[in-house]
Every structure is written in C-alpha cells, then in structure tokens.
Design a protein around this motif. Structure first.
Motif, mmCIF file in Angstrom:
data_model
loop_
_atom_site.group_PDB
_atom_site.id
_atom_site.type_symbol
_atom_site.label_atom_id
_atom_site.label_comp_id
_atom_site.label_asym_id
_atom_site.label_seq_id
_atom_site.Cartn_x
_atom_site.Cartn_y
_atom_site.Cartn_z
ATOM 1 N N VAL A 126 0.823 -1.209 0.000
ATOM 2 C CA VAL A 126 0.000 0.000 0.000
ATOM 3 C C VAL A 126 0.856 1.258 0.000
ATOM 4 C CG1 VAL A 126 -0.289 0.318 2.499
ATOM 5 C CG2 VAL A 126 -2.145 0.932 0.957
ATOM 6 N N THR A 127 2.086 1.188 0.548
ATOM 7 C CA THR A 127 2.945 2.365 0.597
ATOM 8 C C THR A 127 3.851 2.485 -0.621
ATOM 9 O OG1 THR A 127 4.494 1.088 1.975
ATOM 10 C CG2 THR A 127 2.948 2.541 3.105
ATOM 11 N N ASN A 128 3.930 1.437 -1.431
ATOM 12 C CA ASN A 128 4.761 1.472 -2.639
ATOM 13 C C ASN A 128 4.137 2.404 -3.674
ATOM 14 O OD1 ASN A 128 6.051 0.870 -5.157
ATOM 15 N ND2 ASN A 128 6.694 -1.105 -4.328
ATOM 16 N N PRO A 129 4.876 3.394 -4.175
ATOM 17 C CA PRO A 129 4.307 4.336 -5.156
ATOM 18 C C PRO A 129 3.726 3.652 -6.389
ATOM 19 C CG PRO A 129 6.446 5.108 -4.377
ATOM 20 C CD PRO A 129 6.289 3.719 -3.858
ATOM 21 N N LYS A 130 4.234 2.477 -6.736
ATOM 22 C CA LYS A 130 3.743 1.767 -7.917
ATOM 23 C C LYS A 130 2.282 1.342 -7.741
ATOM 24 C CE LYS A 130 8.322 -0.075 -9.104
ATOM 25 N NZ LYS A 130 9.139 -1.317 -9.227
ATOM 26 N N THR A 131 1.859 1.155 -6.502
ATOM 27 C CA THR A 131 0.473 0.771 -6.236
ATOM 28 C C THR A 131 -0.471 1.938 -6.456
ATOM 29 O OG1 THR A 131 1.265 -0.820 -4.598
ATOM 30 C CG2 THR A 131 -1.072 -0.246 -4.503
ATOM 31 N N GLN A 132 0.046 3.161 -6.310
ATOM 32 C CA GLN A 132 -0.741 4.385 -6.463
ATOM 33 C C GLN A 132 -1.939 4.394 -5.508
ATOM 34 O OE1 GLN A 132 -1.682 4.924 -10.632
ATOM 35 N NE2 GLN A 132 0.438 5.283 -11.179
ATOM 36 N N SER A 133 -1.677 4.029 -4.272
ATOM 37 C CA SER A 133 -2.740 4.023 -3.276
ATOM 38 C C SER A 133 -2.996 5.428 -2.752
ATOM 39 C CB SER A 133 -2.366 3.122 -2.098
ATOM 40 O OG SER A 133 -3.301 3.276 -1.039
ATOM 41 N N PRO A 134 -4.257 5.856 -2.729
ATOM 42 C CA PRO A 134 -4.573 7.168 -2.145
ATOM 43 C C PRO A 134 -4.423 7.179 -0.626
ATOM 44 C CG PRO A 134 -6.577 6.021 -2.738
ATOM 45 C CD PRO A 134 -5.450 5.184 -3.271
ATOM 46 N N GLY A 135 -4.216 5.999 -0.032
ATOM 47 C CA GLY A 135 -4.095 5.933 1.419
ATOM 48 C C GLY A 135 -2.679 5.768 1.922
ATOM 49 N N ALA A 136 -1.688 5.840 1.032
ATOM 50 C CA ALA A 136 -0.306 5.597 1.450
ATOM 51 C C ALA A 136 0.132 6.512 2.581
ATOM 52 C CB ALA A 136 0.631 5.741 0.254
ATOM 53 N N GLY A 137 -0.285 7.756 2.539
ATOM 54 C CA GLY A 137 0.158 8.732 3.528
ATOM 55 C C GLY A 137 -0.269 8.434 4.947
ATOM 56 N N PHE A 138 -1.281 7.597 5.127
ATOM 57 C CA PHE A 138 -1.715 7.254 6.476
ATOM 58 C C PHE A 138 -0.633 6.517 7.261
ATOM 59 C CE2 PHE A 138 -5.976 7.683 4.522
ATOM 60 C CZ PHE A 138 -6.525 8.583 5.425
ATOM 61 N N PHE A 139 0.301 5.923 6.551
ATOM 62 C CA PHE A 139 1.323 5.103 7.189
ATOM 63 C C PHE A 139 2.647 5.839 7.314
ATOM 64 C CE2 PHE A 139 -1.741 2.609 4.812
ATOM 65 C CZ PHE A 139 -2.279 1.813 5.823
ATOM 66 N N GLY A 140 2.587 7.176 7.227
ATOM 67 C CA GLY A 140 3.787 8.006 7.226
ATOM 68 C C GLY A 140 4.588 7.976 8.505
ATOM 69 N N SER A 141 3.992 7.519 9.615
ATOM 70 C CA SER A 141 4.740 7.487 10.874
ATOM 71 C C SER A 141 5.562 6.216 11.034
ATOM 72 C CB SER A 141 3.781 7.620 12.065
ATOM 73 O OG SER A 141 2.899 6.514 12.131
ATOM 74 N N ILE A 142 5.410 5.243 10.123
ATOM 75 C CA ILE A 142 6.175 3.999 10.211
ATOM 76 C C ILE A 142 7.601 4.244 9.713
ATOM 77 C CG2 ILE A 142 6.350 1.614 9.412
ATOM 78 C CD1 ILE A 142 3.327 1.606 9.037
ATOM 79 N N LYS A 143 8.578 3.736 10.430
ATOM 80 C CA LYS A 143 9.975 3.875 10.010
ATOM 81 C C LYS A 143 10.158 3.296 8.609
ATOM 82 C CE LYS A 143 12.410 3.837 14.483
ATOM 83 N NZ LYS A 143 13.377 3.095 15.327
ATOM 84 N N GLY A 144 10.899 4.014 7.792
ATOM 85 C CA GLY A 144 11.165 3.568 6.438
ATOM 86 C C GLY A 144 10.149 4.033 5.423
ATOM 87 N N TYR A 145 9.095 4.700 5.885
ATOM 88 C CA TYR A 145 8.061 5.150 4.941
ATOM 89 C C TYR A 145 8.633 6.105 3.899
ATOM 90 C CZ TYR A 145 4.178 7.755 2.978
ATOM 91 O OH TYR A 145 3.323 8.363 2.094
#
Length: 547
Positions: A126-145
């Motif tokens: 879900v956080t991989n840009p290739k997936t183009q998920s509109p929800g990727a930013g929700f996981f911005g607090s996880i290390k490595g995001y």
C-alpha cells in the motif's frame, strides 16, 4: 478524506489502550438469527474497485469491509476499537512500538492460512508508489516510509515479522491515531500470490479473509457475494448470499423496496420522498438512522478584507439562522456550533457557540467599521440543495447589511476558487464535506483548519493559520498514554474553542444519514451503521423468512 457529497459518519469517544490488551470477546450472535437466505441491495453507481489499497469511497469501502479484514476493527455501531485479525497487541511505554499477536488458523478465500508475512506484504504494497494508493500517507509514521515513498526501498524497515503470528511496527514518533490507521481499509491484509496473479486487475478479483467472497461481478449490472464457509469468526456471517444491483436510481430503488423486490436501498431515502417515508409509521420503522461526522460550514477567507477582521467573522456566525437551513433539507441534520460533530471525541459539550442574534451581529459589524455592511461573494456547488442553502445564507447576511452575490458553480470550480488565496471570500462547503477517515479529532484539523492546508490547491479555504494551535495539535497527537486520553481530548476541545473564537468558519449543521431496509430483514439492532463510513455490517445481517 474528501468526498464530493455531504455524507460522513457517527462516532463516540474512545481511549487508546496501552500495554497488553487481552483478546476481545467474540461479538454476540443474535439468538434470533438463522443461517441462510439472501438479500438484494441497490446502488446508483457501479463500483470501481474492490482492492483495499485502492478503494476510497463510501461505496467500495462498504463492500471491501465484507471481503477483507485488518488487524483492528470497531465494535459494531461504536467507535470502540477491538482486535480483529490481531488477537492482542502491545504498545511500548514511549508509544513508538506496536506489537500485534495474530489469530491462528485464519484463512484467505483461496484456502491458505494468513500469517505475519502477509501483514508486512500488505503494508509494503500500500505504501509502494507503484500501487498508487490514495491511502499511502496514512502510514507516514512507520519507520522507512519516506524511503519507500521515494522509491529508494521496496519494504518498510519499521515493519518486522517476528514469527509467523507476530508482527512489530516501529514508528518515528508517538502516534495516538495508529490503531485507527490499522482499522482502515487501506491496512486490510491481502495474499501476495493473488495480487501477483491478477496484477492491476486484483481489484476485480479480490481475495481476502472476510466473511464473504466474490462470486460474480457483471460490470454495470451486479456484484454477488457468497458466504465464506471458512470464516474465522464462528457463527458469522448469517447470510448465504448478497446481490448488489447497480445502476438503480434512488427513487426507483425505494419503489422496488416498497414492493418487496429488494431489501436495502443503499443510496438512502431520496430527498423528495423523505417526508413521505418518515410520516408513515410502517416505513419509518424500517429506517436506519446514523449520525455522521460531517459539519456543513461557511468558510471566510481570513486573508481577504473585510474577513481579515475577526469581528466581521463573528458577526457572520451570529447572522446565520441555522434552524431554518436545517428545515430546507427536511430536518436531516442538527444545527452545529463548532467544527467537530457532537459524537466526535474532543467535542466540547459545554461550548454553546454563537447565538442567532441579528442585532448583535449588526453591532459587531459597526464596531468593525462596516455600519452599513458591505458587498461580497458566496461560492457554492451548483447541485441541489446547495443553491437553496446558499440563498438562505444570502438572506441572513442581507439582514445585517452584507450583500452577497451567489456564485453557483461546478464542484471543480468551487474547489479551485477555495484553493486560490484570492479566489473566494466565502464558500458554502455543502456537497464537498470532509469525511473523517477515523473517529479522532485530529482528522478534522490539519487539512482544513491547520497551516498545512492553507496552501495553493489546499483544502483550508478560510486560509486560517495559527502556528500556536499547530504546535498544540502536534503535542496532542503525540499522547498515546491511555491515562492521558481525557487530557488529550481536552487539548483538542481547547484547540477548536480557540478556532471558534477566531471564527474562520461559521458551522451550520451536522448531517444525519438515513437508509431504509425491508421488513424481512433482522431487527435494526442487527443492522449496524459503521461508525466511520456509514454502511451496513453484513456479517450480522440475517433474514427472518429462512426456513
């Protein structure tokens, strides 16, 4: 979460849990519920995808939730978080490490057991840009995001598979909203082999761990779900089959429901039929009402004269006859007195807001140097009932000397004007309401009232920026200790009270959502309106005529 219709959600207070939580008790099974049977539901529009990493509207989120599960969920009809695919979880004392123990024996629809590796894969995906998920930013607090978002890494360094039934999340900062994030559909777990098998078409061939699995999808006609016989929650679901018919106009759907041809009209009761339905005791008894985390509001551009004067903005707040506006939409709302809806944590029950007081409003305008009022523009979306609401606002403003010409425009044009610092002095937000992604007061602040949203193309159409409040908001969101949950909510109440003192908005109403069901379905107690996205929890639905 922006939605381009006036709809969002009901919610109530919750406290985050710190330390080890015990496995939740299984949701009670209604003793009257019988196994078997099917229902038919209708939607006006077709569904675009059933991929939890992609879907981002109330319609596909509803269906996705029946097909997939996440680590966390909400108790039906509440905002009380509960472990779901997780059996328990632990939060470190510093609020930066979350460790989840998974249930054993949970199977995907393809028969394979779900493990911690699937959780990690789903978050990496879900956080991989290739997936183009509109929800990727929700996981911005996880290390490595940041590295994954920038394409520098394929995997989140902060998500670790400890063993097949344990997954650990390390965050860059304490995040009081993280358990909510684990409950949203973007965090639902998917099997790698099925995603790789179907690629971009996975959203048309969804495979999850949910109570139902996809049986048929005829584009433009119907989507059929069938019971997952291997569902981990024993005793659920009750239904054998759900058929979603698409392309049904709401007025036609209501007529079909009244004839007994369908069981749920999921676009709600058409406004033209609302009074008729609610005045009929038999039909009203089948209506499911859900409060929504929605506040319809008027923005005032705080950088544009004369709205750069707080007394002018306060005068506007006192000029609006909210009760009359609620009547325009057939009382499908309640008057609002602050940005947060009443059922949102942080809502200040003691705050009374600005009274409807024409004389006081005129006095404030005079104090601001405008004893004879002034001319301005009020922007609004051009779909009903928004022009009618704008006209009511126009009349209220005229009563204190403010002559507002209405600019009724297409949605895109209103949005463009709001995102331009010199574009719109006033905007009625109706039809473009903010949808809370989870029931936490922080989700109403940053994009629409914080400094981060007061940028070209942003959603803070009042262009209000208070750096002191931004700092307080950041402090509140770092409080993960449950012993401080009341203190955190009080901080948010104080933030919104200060916002109301500055009056960048004139809150008008909080909408309610009404769905109607057939008489053959189980009682309303078994038809749960999701606390975040206002949809039916089909796991618990049953029909009475099963033999």
């Amino acid at each position: 979460m922006k939605k381009f219709f006036a709809s969002t959600v009901a919610a109530s207070a919750l406290a985050l849990m710190l330390g080890m939580t015990s496995a939740r008790a299984e949701d009670a099974i209604d003793p009257n519920a019988k196994q078997g049977g099917e229902i038919v539901a209708t939607y006006k529009d077709d569904v675009t995808t059933l991929d939890p990493a992609i879907g981002y509207d109330w319609q596909n989120w509803s269906m996705i939730k029946s097909l997939f599960d996440g680590l966390m969920d909400y108790e039906p009809g509440t905002t009380n978080l509960k472990p779901d695919l997780a059996e328990s979880y632990e939060i470190s004392p510093d609020g930066k490490t979350f460790t989840f123990k998974l249930r054993h024996g949970v199977k995907f629809h393809n028969g394979r057991e779900m493990t911690a590796a699937d959780v990690k894969y789903s978050l990496d995906r879900v956080t991989n840009p290739k997936t183009q998920s509109p929800g990727a930013g929700f996981f911005g607090s996880i290390k490595g995001y940041e590295d994954v978002a920038a394409g520098k890494a394929e995997s989140l360094s902060g998500v670790t598979v400890v063993d097949p039934y344990t997954v650990k999340f390390e965050l860059t900062r304490p995040d009081a909203t993280f358990l909510h994030v684990m409950a949203i559909n973007f965090a639902h777990v998917v099997p790698k082999e099925e995603v790789e098998k179907y690629g971009a078409d996975f959203g048309k061939h969804p495979v999850g761990t949910g109570a139902f699995k996809l049986a048929e999808w005829t584009l433009g006609q119907r989507i059929v779900f069938e019971r997952n016989a291997d569902y981990w929650h024993k005793g659920l679901p009750h239904l054998d089959k759900i058929t979603f018919e698409v392309g049904q106009e709401p007025i036609v759907a209501l007529l079909r429901l009244q004839k007994g041809e369908i069981d749920l009209a999921l676009d709600g009761i058409p406004p033209a039929k609302f009074q008729e339905v609610m005045s009929d005791p038999e039909q009203k008894s089948h209506v499911i009402e859900g409060g929504q985390l929605h506040t319809g509001y008027i923005t005032m551009n705080t950088t544009m004269a004369p709205f750069d004067n707080v007394k002018v903005r306060q005068a506007v707040n006192m000029a609006i006859n909210k009760a009359r506006i609620v009547q325009i939409i057939n009382n499908r709302a309640v008057p609002a007195n602050q940005p947060l809806p009443p059922s949102m944590p942080g809502y200040d029950k003691e705050y009374k807001g600005y009274p409807y007081d024409v004389a006081k409003a005129k006095a404030l305008l005079a104090e601001a140097g405008h004893p004879d009022g002034f001319n301005t523009q009020l922007f609004a979306m051009n779909t009903d009932p928004n022009p009618r609401i704008a006209q009511a606002i126009q009349q209220d403003l005229a009563a204190i000397g403010i002559k507002a010409s209405i600019q009724a425009l297409a949605q895109a044009n209103v949005i463009a004007a709001g995102g331009d610092k010199t574009g719109a002095p006033m905007i009625w937000s109706g039809g473009m309401g903010w949808i809370a992604d989870f029931p936490d007061p922080s989700n109403f602040y940053g994009p629409i009232l914080g400094c981060a949203g007061a940028v070209p193309g942003g959603w803070n159409w009042s262009w209000y920026c208070n750096k002191d409040l931004d700092a307080k908001a950041a402090e509140a969101d770092s409080m993960t200790d449950p012993a401080k949950s009341a203190e955190r909510n009080k901080m948010w109440s104080d933030i919104y009270d200060k916002i109301m003192a500055d009056a960048p908005w004139a809150p008008v109403f909080n909408e309610q959502r009404f769905t109607i069901r057939s008489a053959r379905m189980g009682g309303a107690d078994n038809l749960y309106v999701d606390p975040v996205h206002v949809f039916i929890n089909y796991d618990n639905v049953y029909v009475k005529d099963v033999q």
